[in-house]
Design a protein around this motif. Structure first.
Motif, PDB file in Angstrom:
ATOM      1  N   ILE A  90       0.842  -1.200   0.000  1.00 15.62           N
ATOM      2  CA  ILE A  90       0.000   0.000   0.000  1.00 15.62           C
ATOM      3  C   ILE A  90       0.880   1.254   0.000  1.00 15.62           C
ATOM      4  CG2 ILE A  90      -1.618   1.363   1.389  1.00 15.62           C
ATOM      5  CD1 ILE A  90      -2.904  -1.335   2.226  1.00 15.62           C
ATOM      6  N   GLY A  91       1.939   1.252   0.794  1.00 18.47           N
ATOM      7  CA  GLY A  91       2.847   2.398   0.822  1.00 18.47           C
ATOM      8  C   GLY A  91       3.503   2.634  -0.528  1.00 18.47           C
ATOM      9  N   LEU A  92       3.959   1.566  -1.172  1.00 16.81           N
ATOM     10  CA  LEU A  92       4.562   1.704  -2.498  1.00 16.81           C
ATOM     11  C   LEU A  92       3.542   2.181  -3.526  1.00 16.81           C
ATOM     12  CD1 LEU A  92       6.786  -1.518  -2.563  1.00 16.81           C
ATOM     13  CD2 LEU A  92       7.520   0.854  -2.220  1.00 16.81           C
ATOM     14  N   ALA A  93       2.312   1.672  -3.426  1.00 15.24           N
ATOM     15  CA  ALA A  93       1.258   2.098  -4.353  1.00 15.24           C
ATOM     16  C   ALA A  93       0.929   3.574  -4.155  1.00 15.24           C
ATOM     17  CB  ALA A  93       0.017   1.240  -4.153  1.00 15.24           C
ATOM     18  N   PHE A  94       0.956   4.044  -2.911  1.00 17.59           N
ATOM     19  CA  PHE A  94       0.697   5.451  -2.615  1.00 17.59           C
ATOM     20  C   PHE A  94       1.687   6.343  -3.361  1.00 17.59           C
ATOM     21  CE2 PHE A  94       1.622   8.949   0.551  1.00 17.59           C
ATOM     22  CZ  PHE A  94       0.540   9.733   0.198  1.00 17.59           C
ATOM     23  N   ILE A  95       2.958   6.026  -3.278  1.00 17.58           N
ATOM     24  CA  ILE A  95       3.979   6.820  -3.971  1.00 17.58           C
ATOM     25  C   ILE A  95       3.806   6.706  -5.486  1.00 17.58           C
ATOM     26  CG2 ILE A  95       6.467   6.959  -4.459  1.00 17.58           C
ATOM     27  CD1 ILE A  95       5.693   8.196  -1.803  1.00 17.58           C
ATOM     28  N   ARG A  96       3.539   5.518  -5.968  1.00 16.73           N
ATOM     29  CA  ARG A  96       3.388   5.313  -7.420  1.00 16.73           C
ATOM     30  C   ARG A  96       2.229   6.131  -7.979  1.00 16.73           C
ATOM     31  NH1 ARG A  96       1.558   0.770 -11.142  1.00 16.73           N
ATOM     32  NH2 ARG A  96       2.877   1.122 -12.948  1.00 16.73           N
ATOM     33  N   VAL A  97       1.099   6.140  -7.272  1.00 11.28           N
ATOM     34  CA  VAL A  97      -0.068   6.893  -7.730  1.00 11.28           C
ATOM     35  C   VAL A  97       0.235   8.388  -7.736  1.00 11.28           C
ATOM     36  CG1 VAL A  97      -2.424   7.552  -7.090  1.00 11.28           C
ATOM     37  CG2 VAL A  97      -1.783   5.157  -7.160  1.00 11.28           C
ATOM     38  N   GLY A 117       5.934  15.274   1.433  1.00 13.84           N
ATOM     39  CA  GLY A 117       5.113  14.738   2.519  1.00 13.84           C
ATOM     40  C   GLY A 117       4.765  13.279   2.297  1.00 13.84           C
ATOM     41  N   ALA A 118       4.460  12.938   1.048  1.00 13.96           N
ATOM     42  CA  ALA A 118       4.135  11.546   0.724  1.00 13.96           C
ATOM     43  C   ALA A 118       5.334  10.642   0.976  1.00 13.96           C
ATOM     44  CB  ALA A 118       3.669  11.437  -0.723  1.00 13.96           C
TER      45      ALA A 118
END
Length: 183
Positions: A90-97, A117-118
């Motif tokens: 989920i953390g990696l997907a957050f940055i990717r998005v 911040g992200a």
């Protein structure tokens, strides 16, 4: 008491995801021959629940081992390790998005501008996850650590394997069966 604790914990895992799996199967993301998209009169996807019941029963057989306390701890640690893996993704997907869709309208934003911040939030999340995973692995014996890693790898790889072999016919077959009266 340990058996009751694990039975109650696993019972939520059996009934909870059945609706989600039915929707995923309706979208053609699972083989139609599994009939995971079908449900009974009260909305239960029986094939999903039966599959989960078999898997839970296999895990329950671990309680036949001599040391029930170590089995309980191993299953709880395995669940924690799986959660760590999911939150890491989920953390990696957050940055990717943030980079793929920088102008996407969102209900809230981490940081007013840019991605600093992200990155900070994701970095702290990853650090926490890494610490939890490492302390869990370090605090268990070798056999339990190997078991935890194998189960996590299996649960991580299974959707990737299904996705690799996905066929357009799965969606066509599921929709045809649903139109012909399959629940």
């Amino acid at each position: 008491m340990a058996f009751l604790g694990v039975a109650l914990q696993l019972s939520t895992w059996v009934t909870g995801p059945s609706q989600m799996m039915a929707e995923v199967a309706k979208d053609g993301l699972l083989p139609a021959k599994w009939h995971f998209y079908r449900h009974d009169a009260i909305g239960v996807a029986q094939n999903v629940v039966i599959t989960q019941a078999v898997l839970v029963s296999l895990f329950a057989l671990l309680y036949a081992l001599p040391n029930i306390n170590s089995v309980f701890l191993m299953l709880v640690n395995t669940a924690a390790f799986i959660y760590c893996t999911v939150y890491g993704i989920i953390g990696l997907a957050f940055i990717r998005v943030r980079y793929l869709l920088p102008n996407q309208e969102r209900p809230f934003r981490v940081g007013k501008t840019g991605n600093g911040g992200a990155w900070a939030v994701t970095g702290l999340l990853m650090f926490g996850i890494l610490m939890i995973a490492l302390t869990t692995l370090i605090s268990t014996d070798l056999l339990s650590a190997v078991f935890m890693l194998l189960i996590t790898l299996l649960l991580f790889a299974t959707p990737l394997i299904i996705e690799h072999f996905k066929r357009p016919a799965w969606l066509i077959d599921a929709q045809a069966d649903l139109q012909n009266g399959g629940n």
